[in-house]
Write a protein that holds these residues in place. Structure first.
Motif, short mmCIF file in Angstrom:
data_model
loop_
_atom_site.label_atom_id
_atom_site.label_comp_id
_atom_site.label_asym_id
_atom_site.label_seq_id
_atom_site.Cartn_x
_atom_site.Cartn_y
_atom_site.Cartn_z
N UNK A 892 0.83 -1.20 0.00
CA UNK A 892 0.00 0.00 0.00
C UNK A 892 0.87 1.25 0.00
N UNK A 893 1.88 1.29 0.87
CA UNK A 893 2.75 2.46 0.96
C UNK A 893 3.43 2.70 -0.38
N UNK A 894 3.93 1.63 -0.97
CA UNK A 894 4.65 1.79 -2.23
C UNK A 894 3.76 2.33 -3.33
N UNK A 895 2.55 1.79 -3.44
CA UNK A 895 1.65 2.21 -4.51
C UNK A 895 1.06 3.59 -4.26
N UNK A 896 0.93 3.98 -2.99
CA UNK A 896 0.41 5.32 -2.69
C UNK A 896 1.46 6.40 -2.90
N UNK A 897 2.70 6.09 -2.55
CA UNK A 897 3.73 7.13 -2.54
C UNK A 897 4.85 6.90 -3.54
N UNK A 898 4.78 5.80 -4.29
CA UNK A 898 5.89 5.46 -5.18
C UNK A 898 6.05 6.40 -6.34
N UNK A 899 4.92 6.90 -6.89
CA UNK A 899 4.99 7.67 -8.12
C UNK A 899 5.80 8.95 -8.00
N UNK A 900 5.57 9.70 -6.93
CA UNK A 900 6.24 11.00 -6.82
C UNK A 900 7.25 11.05 -5.71
N UNK A 901 7.74 9.90 -5.25
CA UNK A 901 8.54 9.90 -4.03
C UNK A 901 9.99 9.56 -4.27
N UNK A 902 10.88 10.42 -3.75
CA UNK A 902 12.30 10.10 -3.68
C UNK A 902 12.65 9.60 -2.28
N UNK A 903 11.65 9.38 -1.42
CA UNK A 903 11.91 9.21 0.01
C UNK A 903 12.00 7.76 0.46
N UNK A 904 11.88 6.80 -0.45
CA UNK A 904 11.88 5.41 -0.01
C UNK A 904 13.22 4.97 0.55
N UNK A 905 14.31 5.51 0.05
CA UNK A 905 15.60 5.13 0.61
C UNK A 905 15.70 5.60 2.06
N UNK A 906 15.22 6.82 2.34
CA UNK A 906 15.22 7.30 3.72
C UNK A 906 14.32 6.44 4.60
N UNK A 907 13.18 6.03 4.06
CA UNK A 907 12.26 5.21 4.85
C UNK A 907 12.89 3.86 5.20
N UNK A 908 13.43 3.18 4.22
CA UNK A 908 13.99 1.85 4.46
C UNK A 908 15.20 1.94 5.38
N UNK A 909 16.08 2.89 5.12
CA UNK A 909 17.23 3.05 6.02
C UNK A 909 16.78 3.43 7.42
N UNK A 925 16.03 -9.72 5.06
CA UNK A 925 16.19 -10.52 3.84
C UNK A 925 14.84 -11.07 3.37
N UNK A 926 14.00 -11.45 4.32
CA UNK A 926 12.67 -11.94 3.96
C UNK A 926 11.81 -10.82 3.38
N UNK A 927 11.94 -9.63 3.94
CA UNK A 927 11.23 -8.45 3.42
C UNK A 927 11.60 -8.19 1.96
N UNK A 928 12.88 -8.31 1.67
CA UNK A 928 13.33 -8.12 0.29
C UNK A 928 12.73 -9.17 -0.63
N UNK A 929 12.73 -10.42 -0.18
CA UNK A 929 12.20 -11.50 -1.01
C UNK A 929 10.69 -11.39 -1.18
N UNK A 930 9.98 -11.09 -0.09
CA UNK A 930 8.52 -11.04 -0.13
C UNK A 930 8.00 -9.95 -1.05
N UNK A 931 8.76 -8.88 -1.21
CA UNK A 931 8.27 -7.73 -1.97
C UNK A 931 8.99 -7.53 -3.29
N UNK A 932 9.64 -8.58 -3.77
CA UNK A 932 10.37 -8.45 -5.03
C UNK A 932 9.43 -8.14 -6.19
N UNK A 933 8.19 -8.63 -6.11
CA UNK A 933 7.24 -8.37 -7.19
C UNK A 933 6.66 -6.96 -7.08
#
Length: 974
Positions: A892-909, A925-933
């Protein structure tokens, strides 16, 4: 990343999903658009744009979009435009609706565009960028109309029209060929959604006097102009633009150009305005802006340039634009002199937007800002708020030449654009506020900041190959600390070893040659080399040879000086020396290093380290003499010494710390802590650099120490080390707290110096953080007085730390009071202070409630959602809550904020920086695998960096925990 064009499985799946979503939106928009067109059959004013005769805003039918990608070897399935068509000019007319359609609830805009382009090689295909636009079927049965400019040339007919959503094209197949060296017009009539996604042409919403107001505004960088109108949306595809906006009579319309004419028009009985703007200079699409709002402005004129500050009417009426207006003129004049080039536009508009994803955007002639980056109120805003405004204005005005007048050819050179502006913003702000000594702060804000990222094996070089940066998400990923802060750091180093005079000389000829065009970073090196040659300056190699070692390979060196033997050596600095560096390096991680140094406070001639190891007998010492390298931290490298020299430097700090200048005291602390993390020196030696702090009163060394000790908090605030660490740090900070108590006459006055005001905040923040009772009593008393009297007694400089500590010490009553004040705040910077402080509560249920608020844009604006989650994760109580929340809601977060957001690196870090256990590593590592799609957008690299950082943290704790505990216990013995 591999070269060339490809679509990974993840991207392909996401493309299909997004394509289906786009199709649903297009169908909905088509209904609305048909209704609007039907209403407007009897338009009194033609809305046709450009020389091609086309329909007015009349009835339309639309074909469904084709969303299945064509085979990957076709031109339309590649992300880069073919070179066959070159735009020259656009006429664009747009009509944003600031009220929602009553049937669908959608906000829309309608528009017409004519682009004039030259054909540079025969082709029967037109590809033009288009994303989330719905096209009207014209009288030729297609979505566009093509005509030749030359009456003697017949344009081929359009055979098919379709959309290619993955690569974001409108694809027009012709029944014949466009001819080389001929000029053509392409007309389109379209509808888009004025969504709240913060990208392209979007809507921003605010409340005023109890009424909901809507602004139609833009953010085109890097690849969202195509969401506003069909265009050749690459930075090298420069053109001129005529913009026309249709809007409600009570609103004001703005664009890059000056207003040429604004006149009333009537469309289907609606009284509207049509505002036409002067033709722009030749420019890139990502710099376009157009805004319709009910904002008001203040203005003045400096040397025939009209300067205006626009904002919400209550903000302007309250004088919140005055500071920005007073500083824009001097900064603009400074850059005219610095570049030796007049500002090429008749006006410079700056506008504060309630919803804006970036900090600011350098649209040529119409710069957009977050409210926190432009609006200032002396009664409410802090010293740091004022600095932020001055530096961001300087950053954006610097771009008017470096970026706008001369533009990067492709996004792989983004670092030069943003790094340069991030460097010279300090020069511009220094002119605006000469008493601040602000140029020194680049060391803390940029050099030390980016060292932490560039010391990872998952870092990346400043410059990438063009072929490696293709997709929009790859472009967005470049807007990171490497591009901004490392770019600024290496350009500052370059300016220093060339001298500022030579640097500016080369810069001026570069801008003159490439004005209104495009360049690559080596073009700047060539002009700097010309300046070097003209002045007879001696360097150990060409500018390009030296700088390529810093630009084409990731990371930076640690320079080790042995003052016994005189040996000077370098190696790639990695926070985790055991990490595997898989990125190839053209220079085998060897840099050409300029070293400015001193021997016992006496400056020495600069020394160049050109090899991995060399001997400099001048750096040998005897007796009490010591060596200190990287004066003023102008070099982009860390420094290590032999044990004897370290002991002498620590002794100098403890006996007479002012023998070492303030910037280098900050450097010694920062280098020592990071050398220890890299297992180059013992951790207890790094901790020893903090022992003198009970005598330190300057801001920069304290800030450097607290920034590095924050890592110890992250690693140990859940362990038995925490108590003794708190005891030690309390002992060190209480003298600083008492110093400021005396200096401010029991907290009733404000320190005069810019940095002193900052260090007063450090004194209170750290004293309260370590549980100093007098500090906690002070902040709780201030906050309670505010709650009781509804009159805020807390000085703006101190509010962030006072709010945080009082809320942490309180419960639901304090939190609810702060939440109410946040909702009612009339100045964005005050709301920001409260928004961060609300995350300081130690009540898990309040933090969980706050996390849920981030998904409700009526509570937390979309622009602030990800940073609010990070604030909560910074709290040891909230970290696991925030991590669970992000994992659970990632799609949900990715699809809501992905289009205009440069902030995901700050969020994940931000939500993973405490990770230091095997369990947390497996979760990541599981988070990375679960959300690869689903994907991670601009945060893709941050996921790998977080994994690497977690592994490094685990090793560091295993190796250091007991020694650190013993050291703190020993230093706090009675």
């Amino acid at each position: 990343m591999g070269k060339g064009f490809y679509i990974s499985k993840a991207v392909g799946v996401v493309g299909v999903i997004l394509g289906a979503g786009a199709l649903a939106t297009i169908i909905a928009l088509s209904v609305v658009y048909s209704q609007e067109k039907a209403k407007n059959n009897n338009n009194e004013v033609s809305t046709t744009v450009g020389p091609t005769v086309g329909p007015t805003f009349g009835p339309t039918t639309s074909k469904p979009a084709v969303t299945t990608p064509a085979p990957s070897n076709e031109a339309w399935d590649k992300y880069r435009l073919p070179k066959s068509l070159v735009p020259e000019h656009y006429n664009v007319k747009l009509w944003p609706r600031l009220t929602a359609d009553p049937t669908t609830g959608l906000y829309i805009f309608t528009g017409e565009s004519t682009v004039e382009f030259k054909c540079t090689e025969d082709t029967d295909l037109i590809l033009i960028h288009s994303n989330k636009l719905n096209y009207t079927e014209l009288d030729n049965g297609q979505w566009a109309r093509l005509s030749a400019v030359n009456s003697g040339v017949k344009a081929p007919a359009i055979k098919t029209s379709r959309l290619q959503p993955v690569t974001q094209y409108l694809v027009l197949q012709l029944d014949g060929k466009l001819l080389k060296d001929q000029w053509y017009h392409l007309f389109t009539d379209f509808t888009g959604e004025l969504a709240d996604d913060l990208g392209g042409f979007y809507r921003s919403v605010y409340m005023e006097n109890g009424l909901r107001k809507v602004v139609a505004t833009t953010q085109m960088q890097p690849t969202d102009a195509r969401k506003a109108f069909p265009c050749f949306d690459e930075p090298a595809m420069k053109a001129t633009f005529n913009i026309t906006l249709i809007h409600d009579p009570e609103t004001v319309a703005l664009s890059n150009g000056a207003q040429r004419e604004s006149k009333p028009v009537t469309i289907d009985g609606k009284n509207l305005k049509q505002t036409d703007f002067e033709q722009t200079e030749k420019m890139s699409t990502y710099l376009l802006a157009f805004i319709v709002s009910e904002f008001t402005s203040i203005n003045n004129t400096v040397d025939n340039v009209l300067i205006r500050i626009f904002a919400r009417k209550p903000a302007i009426d309250a004088g919140q634009g005055a500071y920005a207006l007073s500083k824009t003129g001097p900064i603009l004049k400074f850059f005219e002199g610095y570049y030796n080039s007049s500002y090429p536009l008749p006006k410079s508009d700056q506008i504060a937007l309630p919803d804006f994803n970036a900090g600011a955007m350098e649209n040529w002639g119409l710069i957009t800002y977050r409210e926190t980056a432009l609006l200032y109120d002396e009664a409410v805003s802090s010293n740091s708020n004022k600095e932020r405004i001055a530096t961001i204005i300087a950053h954006e005005l610097a771009h008017m030449w470096f970026g706008n007048l001369v533009t990067l050819r492709w996004w792989n050179d983004l670092w030069l654009n943003e790094g340069f502006a991030s460097y010279v913003e300090y020069l511009g702000a220094d002119v605006a506020e000469p008493d601040w000594n602000i140029k020194d702060l680049i060391v803390l804000n940029d050099v030390h900041r980016v060292f932490a990222v560039d010391a990872l094996a998952s870092s990346h070089p400043l410059s990438a190959k063009e072929d490696d940066i293709q997709r929009p998400e790859q472009i967005s990923e470049l807007f990171d600390a490497i591009s901004y802060s490392k770019g600024a750091s290496v350009l500052r180093m370059l300016s220093d070893f060339l001298t500022e005079d030579i640097f500016v000389m080369g810069l001026r000829t570069y801008l003159k040659e490439f004005a209104f065009g495009n360049a690559v970073y080596t073009d700047l090196w060539n002009h700097l080399q010309m300046a070097v040659n003209a002045t007879g300056t001696k360097l150990p190699g060409s500018v390009q040879d030296i700088m390529n070692t810093w630009v084409l390979q990731m990371g930076f060196p640690v320079v080790t000086i042995n003052t016994t033997s005189g040996e000077v050596s370098q190696k790639h600095f990695l926070l985790d020396p055991d990490s595997e560096v898989t990125a190839p390096s053209p220079f085998n991680y060897k840099w050409i290093v300029p070293i400015k140094w001193t021997k016992t406070a006496t400056a020495q001639p600069p020394y160049w380290l050109e090899q991995k190891s060399a001997t400099n007998n001048e750096m040998k010492t005897t007796g009490v003499d010591w060596v200190l390298a990287n004066l003023d931290v102008v070099g982009y490298y860390r420094v290590n010494y032999d044990d004897s020299n370290w002991d002498k430097l620590l002794n100098a700090l403890s006996t007479n710390h002012q023998l070492i200048q303030v910037i280098n005291r900050a450097q010694l602390v920062d280098d020592a802590f990071n050398l220890a993390r890299a297992k180059i020196i013992p951790t207890v030696r790094a901790l020893s650099t903090t022992k003198y702090l009970n005598n330190e009163r300057d801001y920069m060394p304290w800030q450097s120490a607290l920034g590095n000790l924050n890592f110890f908090y992250l690693m140990f605030d859940r362990s038995e080390v925490y108590g003794p660490m708190q005891d030690y740090l309390r002992k060190q900070v209480v003298p600083l707290f008492d110093y400021y108590k005396t200096l401010t006459v029991d907290w009733t006055k404000v320190p005069t110096g810019h940095m002193d005001q900052y260090n007063q905040v450090n004194a209170i923040s750290q004293a309260c953080k370590t549980g100093h009772e007098e500090c906690l009593t002070l902040v709780k008393g201030w906050f309670k007085k505010w709650m009781d009297t509804k009159i805020n007694p807390i000085h703006p400089n101190l509010r962030t730390t006072v709010y945080c500590n009082a809320i942490a010490a309180g419960g639901a009553k304090e939190w609810d009071f702060a939440w109410s004040e946040f909702q009612n705040a009339t100045l964005a910077s005050e709301a920001e202070k409260l928004r961060s402080a609300l995350a300081c509560t130690t009540q898990p249920w309040l933090l969980q409630r706050y996390l849920e608020y981030t998904l409700d844009p009526d509570k937390i604006r979309k622009q602030d959602a990800t940073s609010t989650i990070v604030y909560i994760a910074n709290n040891v109580v909230g970290q696991s809550l925030a991590w669970d929340f992000v994992r659970d809601r990632w799609s949900y977060i990715f699809n809501q904020y992905g289009g205009g957001s440069f902030s995901f690196s700050n969020l994940i870090n931000g939500v993973t920086k405490r990770f230091a256990t095997e369990f947390e590593l497996k979760q990541l590592q599981q988070f990375k695998a679960d959300n690869s799609e689903v994907g991670f957008g601009s945060g893709s690299l941050a996921v790998d960096q977080s994994i690497e950082r977690t592994i490094g943290n685990m090793k560091w704790i295993a190796e250091n925990k007991q020694n650190v505990l013993n050291w703190f216990l020993a230093e706090t013995k009675p």
